[in-house]
Design an enzyme around this catalytic site. Structure first.
Site: not given
Length: 465
Positions: A57, A107, A137, A210-212, A228-230, A269
């Protein structure tokens, strides 16, 4: 006969549970009806209480539309306070330490003032963030309670193969803990997120909002990735999900346990570009894979190791490198303070060099200064560029000069269109070589300003009165 995921899953699960000492590559297909009726349930029970729901929150301030308006402030006696409201985000996490260390996506908890986790057994605990990184992330939190807690051990993501069976565990859409099954669809996927990290495990196990932060689990009950992503047109699962590999998670968790305030990447470098088919043909490479060296920083680790522009990095410690993002991943998992064996291709032949991985140096003090007064840079914070500052700003580490790191809202610098990461090259014909020089030049309070800045490699010249 052709068997689907469930049938194949049953057999692999039976092998993983009944013969844990069996070599990982001992894979077979179902041979009987009884083998096809096996279940993932024992594996789920083994890991479920270590996969948690994460609730974050944050209190946000809603600015009044009349704030700053002289008429309304005078009419209402400046009694127009901004409203505050709570926003919440929902995600998942995985307990990886018996003392309550939880890994999730950055996130999921970004900006959170009050973060809690809920276990599958119904218990809830407050959490404290101890390390986070928006570029990877990833975030590591500590449950504010005495353990011990159930954990999911971190596995070796380099041992993962395309076709391996996996479970995706998390809390999609806030409905509660959910388990989906699938296979590893691909490895080393890049260009998935907006960050600078591009090395993902792809799976067709259903992953939804919500699975993140939830776990991608192998048939040994080990964590091989953080979901993390879809890729989705409508927001739901289309069978194309991505997870951050466990070997990177392992390095990140070790950094958190070491008490580091930020995650530090190795400084090479050198800059790299993908190897296109035209480049591969010109360089005599069999395949368009690897990382093409385009520039080398003088005195940096790459130059010391013998790396030169025009070479192609094809492997790190014997593991093939598909693209520059994969090179960054491999070097990051090797870690600062270690030496990587880097295979380079040049003139049709290959050889290994020893690349020492270091932290990006701050070759000169950044000397941050807030520019004030009546000039185009008023309200801008400027600093001296170094490889370390460039890395923090996600800029090429070979850049030098004076860079804008921050611009105050509503300031003259903001109104004329200056942006963070702009490099100030000259003002009224004077070359800007330090933040102190810039501060001195703009203090002259000239009636006419001729400004030259560099933005994303392009020179922009502007004139102001």
């Amino acid at each position: 006969m052709i068997f689907g995921h469930r049938a194949l899953a049953a057999l692999v699960l039976a092998v993983a549970i009944s013969t844990p000492a069996m070599a990982q590559d001992a894979r077979t297909v179902p041979q009987s009806r009884s083998e096809m009726q096996l279940s993932f349930a024992p594996l789920v029970k083994q890991t479920a209480n270590a996969v948690v729901n994460v609730y974050a929150e944050r209190v946000v301030e809603r600015r009044s539309i009349f704030a700053g308006d002289p008429f309304f402030e005078e009419f209402f006696g400046q009694r127009m306070p901004n409203r505050t409201e709570k926003q919440s985000s929902l995600g998942s996490g995985v307990i990886v330490g018996r003392n309550g260390l939880v890994v999730t996506n950055n996130h999921v908890i970004e900006g959170g003032d009050d973060i809690k986790v809920a276990l599958a057994d119904g218990r809830e605990f407050p959490c404290k963030v101890i390390l986070k990184d928006d570029r990877l992330d990833l975030a590591v939190m500590k449950i504010q309670s005495d353990g011990p807690f159930d954990i999911v051990p971190i596995g070796d993501s380099d041992a993962v193969e395309v076709g391996d069976l996996v479970l995706a565990m998390g809390n999609p859409f806030g409905v509660g803990q959910t388990v989906t099954s699938g296979i590893v669809s691909a490895l080393a996927r890049n260009q998935i997120s907006n960050g600078d990290f591009g090395f993902f495990i792809q799976t067709d196990a259903a992953i939804n909002p919500g699975n993140s932060g939830g776990g991608l689990i192998n048939m040994k009950g080990e964590l091989i990735g953080i979901n993390t992503a879809i890729f989705s047109r409508g927001g739901g699962s289309n069978g194309v999900g991505f997870a951050i590999p466990a070997n990177l998670v392992k390095v990140f968790v070790a950094s958190a346990e070491g008490g580091n305030g930020s995650f530090i990447r190795p400084f090479v470098g050198a800059t790299f570009e993908p190897v296109t088919s035209d480049v591969a043909e010109a360089l005599g490479l069999e395949r368009a894979r690897g990382a093409l060296v385009t520039a080398v920083v003088a005195g940096g680790p790459a130059e010391s190791a013998g790396m030169r522009p025009g070479q192609v990095v094809t492997a790190v410690n014997g593991v093939p490198v598909e693209h520059p993002d994969a090179l960054g991943y491999r070097l990051t998992t090797v870690g600062i303070g270690h030496e990587a064996r880097v295979t380079i291709s040049e003139n049709g032949s290959s050889r290994e060099i020893a690349l020492k991985l270091e932290r990006a140096p701050e070759t000169q003090p950044r000397d941050e200064r807030l520019i004030e007064g009546r000039n185009p840079f008023a309200g801008a914070v400027v600093a001296n560029l170094s490889p370390r500052l460039a890395d923090e700003l996600r800029m090429p580490t070979s850049l030098q000069g004076v860079v804008i790191t921050e611009i105050n809202r509503g300031s003259p610098a903001a109104r004329i269109g200056l942006e963070p990461k702009d490099i100030v090259r000259s003002v009224n014909g004077t070359a800007i070589d330090s933040s102190k020089t810039l501060e001195g030049v703009v203090a002259e309070d000239a009636s006419f300003w001729r400004v030259e800045i560099e933005r994303n490699g392009q020179i922009i010249r502007q004139f102001f009165r």
